[in-house]
Design an enzyme around this catalytic site. Structure first.
Site, PDB file in Angstrom:
ATOM      1  N   HIS A   1       0.861  -1.195   0.000  1.00  0.00           N
ATOM      2  CA  HIS A   1       0.000   0.000   0.000  1.00  0.00           C
ATOM      3  C   HIS A   1       0.894   1.240   0.000  1.00  0.00           C
ATOM      4  O   HIS A   1       1.869   1.306   0.750  1.00  0.00           O
ATOM      5  CB  HIS A   1      -0.883  -0.022   1.249  1.00  0.00           C
ATOM      6  CG  HIS A   1      -2.003   0.969   1.211  1.00  0.00           C
ATOM      7  ND1 HIS A   1      -1.806   2.326   1.261  1.00  0.00           N
ATOM      8  CD2 HIS A   1      -3.340   0.788   1.117  1.00  0.00           C
ATOM      9  CE1 HIS A   1      -2.982   2.939   1.211  1.00  0.00           C
ATOM     10  NE2 HIS A   1      -3.930   2.029   1.123  1.00  0.00           N
TER      11      HIS A   1
ATOM     12  N   ARG B   1      -6.265   9.943  -0.336  1.00  0.00           N
ATOM     13  CA  ARG B   1      -6.030  10.389  -1.722  1.00  0.00           C
ATOM     14  C   ARG B   1      -7.336  10.442  -2.494  1.00  0.00           C
ATOM     15  O   ARG B   1      -7.545  11.307  -3.326  1.00  0.00           O
ATOM     16  CB  ARG B   1      -5.029   9.455  -2.412  1.00  0.00           C
ATOM     17  CG  ARG B   1      -3.585   9.730  -2.019  1.00  0.00           C
ATOM     18  CD  ARG B   1      -2.644   8.654  -2.515  1.00  0.00           C
ATOM     19  NE  ARG B   1      -2.870   7.407  -1.823  1.00  0.00           N
ATOM     20  CZ  ARG B   1      -3.024   6.221  -2.420  1.00  0.00           C
ATOM     21  NH1 ARG B   1      -2.964   6.137  -3.730  1.00  0.00           N
ATOM     22  NH2 ARG B   1      -3.236   5.129  -1.713  1.00  0.00           N
TER      23      ARG B   1
END
Ligand SMILES: Cc1cc2nc3c(=O)[nH]c(=O)nc-3n(C[C@H](O)[C@H](O)[C@H](O)COP(=O)(O)OP(=O)(O)OC[C@H]3O[C@@H](n4cnc5c(N)ncnc54)[C@H](O)[C@@H]3O)c2cc1C
Length: 669
Positions: free
Chosen positions: A257, A273
């Site tokens: 990740h 994000r």
């Protein structure tokens, strides 16, 4: 040894296991769940950002449907997934979200009218339709065409697990906590249950069932730094491997990740994000648009993690005592947004970094996060080798993620896979008798008690904790984001040597009841085998696909590698697994291999791709001009589901367009 009988045995009380147990119990079958810990503390509770389902309620989700979700999932997988399973999944995800709402999940909802959001670093005002007011909202996530990730702030896993566990409690499903399954009982063809060890008393117990479902989660903790809970050690995969018969699929497919905090590796959700957060380098420069002009920070995870690593290798990382890192900047989202939608991230930043993410940038680095590989199953969730052995959730290779899973598709897999596979498990329970061979049960019980005797009474000299740390470092150093043949071979050699040493473990604490050293000794032998399937699979796969990235073979090679790696361990004394391959048939695909729309476009084409594209065009040409998308889809790649899950999903857009049609018809009159 006590023997407990049940119709359905589920090993694992996370979302996936509980959802299967609910389906079985609702069919009237006697159902029992085993867990290392209380169900509500299962790793599923850690999931933050949300689950994908193509509801299309928010204006940014308009036009979404199963087709778009399916395509995003296949592209995310880098064409490594089973497309039939991806279809089953995309079709049922909206049903699962609505079911969860019914069970009490407080989904974040759409509010009608204008609201400000951040898109590509700019404030944009979007207008939510009055008709959408109060419906389930969705946020943007990586690798998706639409805003599709349904969420409850950034505590989605927590709310889901509480709702699903409460449902299981309401049905009276017993969970035997602190019971660790350590052996699958089988006769080479049929699975009969497990032998488990009580972590408190040390007692061994046999659980005998018509069907056994392994839902033990991922194997992230074979790596030194991982976002996973410390119980995600791959014991479920090892149980299957040690049958010598069942296979594991695509174990080399391990996801890193992009945004775990440095140094501890705790996750900050992709929702950061998705909601508009940016990645910056040591100069404060936003570098992702240079690498990924279209999707930028929201390319799929494998791509973003590689781009970040590439950028740090160019010397653009921020130096720290714990190695280089980059920055995640969510300051532009504003304090109110962070305190309502990302409050867990805020607390993580405050408690583990001593910073305020509304003012300060967050130090992040790609970190091991998800196991795409797992126990290989058919689309009904059953092992192709051992009848009555099922697997679901992160423990399984069902295989909807292929070589890279999309953010939000894992929580969704647990409850959708649990919903679908649960029905097949229940069918199995209704159609089969409880088969009991006491000699077989005792043989497996004795195997485990001999193993414990040897550890407790033997005079081995190896330290289980040291072996584990060494394994974790090898995996981190040689089987990470970027891989190459030399380092992978080194990893295999060193892991095999550790496996050999693991047969000579000695314990300082000789207690047979609650004894962490004994627990560790029993696990490390199994974890090493799992680690070896990852390293050997990665070494053999001489191409780059999804999260498996070979520096010495940088192209995706559909010509030679459009297949699934299968690992088994037929010889208990072997020091490496046996690998074989299951081809993926391009001529049966709904979406033949192509460019993902992000990442490097360098694949070596499969010879059947053009032929299949033409065949699909021909099939579509033969259909009525006004055939709807369901008819078209079924003509290209039919898939099966239990009857109850077959009906089509309804969406706001359908209602709105039928209102528009009605209005038009009325106008005609
Ligand atoms: C920090 C973090 C955030 C995440 N956020 C998201 C997100 O926002 N969206 C998303 O889609 N995915 C997310 N994921 C992934 C997702 O949370 C997991 O893949 C998913 O919850 C796994 O669920 P599961 O039911 O398969 O397994 P788990 O929840 O891991 O449950 C495993 C169960 O098995 C039991 N168990 C294990 N071994 C044994 C044994 N030998 N004997 C008996 N019991 C055993 C454990 O006690 C536990 O009950 C996230 C993952 C992490 C690490």
């Amino acid at each position: 040894m006590q023997i407990i009988y049940t119709d359905t045995l589920v090993v694992g009380a996370g979302l996936a296991g509980l959802r299967v147990a609910i389906a079985s119990k609702e069919r009237g079958l006697d159902t029992l769940v085993l867990s290392l810990i209380p169900a509500k503390r299962s790793h599923s509770a850690a999931a933050q950002g949300g689950m994908q389902a193509s509801l299309g309620n928010t204006v940014k989700g308009m036009g979404d449907d199963e087709d778009v979700h399916f395509q995003d999932t296949v592209k995310g997988s880098d064409w490594g997934c089973d497309q039939t399973v991806a279809r089953m999944f995309a079709h049922c995800a909206p049903k699962a979200v609505r079911e969860l709402a019914n069970w009490g999940v407080p989904w974040t909802r759409v509010t009608k009218g204008d609201r400000e959001v951040i898109v590509n670093a700019e404030k944009v005002t979007i207008h939510e339709a009055a008709a959408a007011h109060g419906l389930i909202n969705a946020r943007d996530f990586g690798g998706t065409k639409k805003w599709r990730t349904c969420y409850t702030a950034d505590g989605t896993g927590h709310s889901l697990l509480y709702a699903v566990d409460n449902k299981a409690i309401s049905l009276g499903i017993p969970v035997h906590e602190r019971m660790e399954a350590l052996k699958i009982i089988h006769d080479g063809k049929r699975c009969h249950g497990v032998i488990a060890r009580c972590l408190i008393t040390g007692e061994l117990r046999a659980y005998i069932a018509k069907s056994t479902t392994i839902a033990t989660g991922g194997y992230g903790r074979i790596y030194e730094v991982s976002t996973n809970a410390i119980i995600c050690e791959g014991i479920g995969q090892a149980l299957a491997l040690e049958t010598g018969v069942a296979t594991l699929g695509n174990m080399e497919a391990v996801q890193f990740h992009p945004t775990a905090i440095v140094p501890v590796g705790i996750l900050t959700t992709e929702g950061c994000r998705g909601d508009g957060g940016l990645l910056r380098d040591k100069d404060g420069y936003r570098f992702m648009p240079d690498y990924e002009p279209e999707k930028k920070e929201l390319a799929s995870r494998d791509v973003v993690s590689r781009r970040m690593t590439e950028h740090m290798r160019k010397g653009k990382g921020v130096e720290s005592p714990y190695g280089p890192h980059l920055w995640l900047d969510i300051t532009l989202l504003g304090r109110k947004h962070i305190e309502t939608n990302l409050r867990e991230v805020k607390e993580i930043c405050e408690n583990f970094l001593g910073i305020d993410p509304a003012k300060d940038w967050i130090p992040v680095r790609p970190t091991q996060h998800y196991s795409m590989g797992g126990i290989r199953t058919t689309p009904t969730g059953e092992s192709p080798q051992l009848s009555g052995l099922f697997s679901v959730g992160e423990a399984a290779c069902w295989d909807m993620h292929g070589f890279n899973r999309l953010g939000g598709n894992s929580l969704a897999e647990t409850v959708v896979g649990g919903m679908i596979i649960g029905k097949y498990v229940a069918d199995f329970g209704e159609q089969h008798d409880l088969v009991v061979d006491t000699a077989l049960i005792n043989r497996f019980g004795k195997d485990l008690s001999d193993e414990i005797d040897q550890l407790v009474d033997g005079n081995g000299s190896e330290n289980a904790f040291e072996l584990k740390l060494t394994m974790q470092r090898i995996m981190m150093d040689y089987v990470g984001i970027f891989r190459n043949g030399v380092e992978l071979q080194q990893a295999i050699d060193e892991l095999s040597a550790l496996l050999k040493r693991a047969s000579n473990i000695g314990l300082k604490c000789k207690k047979r009841h609650a004894n962490p050293e004994l627990v560790e000794a029993l696990r490390i032998r199994r974890m090493l085998k799992v680690a070896l399937t990852v390293a050997c699979g990665a070494n053999a796969r001489t191409e780059s696909r999804g999260a498996h990235s070979r520096e010495d073979f940088p192209q995706r090679n559909d010509k030679d590698w459009l297949n699934r790696t299968l690992s088994s361990w037929p010889d208990a004394n072997a020091l490496i697994p046996t690998l074989s391959y299951e081809p993926l048939d391009v001529m049966a695909m709904e979406l033949p291999p192509g460019y993902r729309g992000y990442g490097v476009n360098n694949a070596i084409a499969h010879p059947d791709t053009e032929k299949r594209e033409q065949q699909i065009a021909d099939i579509l040409a033969q259909l009525d001009a006004d055939a709807d998308r369901y008819v078209k889809q079924a003509a290209i790649m039919p898939f099966e589901l239990p009857d109850a899950l077959l009906p089509n999903n309804e969406r706001l857009s359908d209602t709105l367009s039928s209102l528009v049609k009605t209005a038009n018809v009325a106008g005609d009159k």
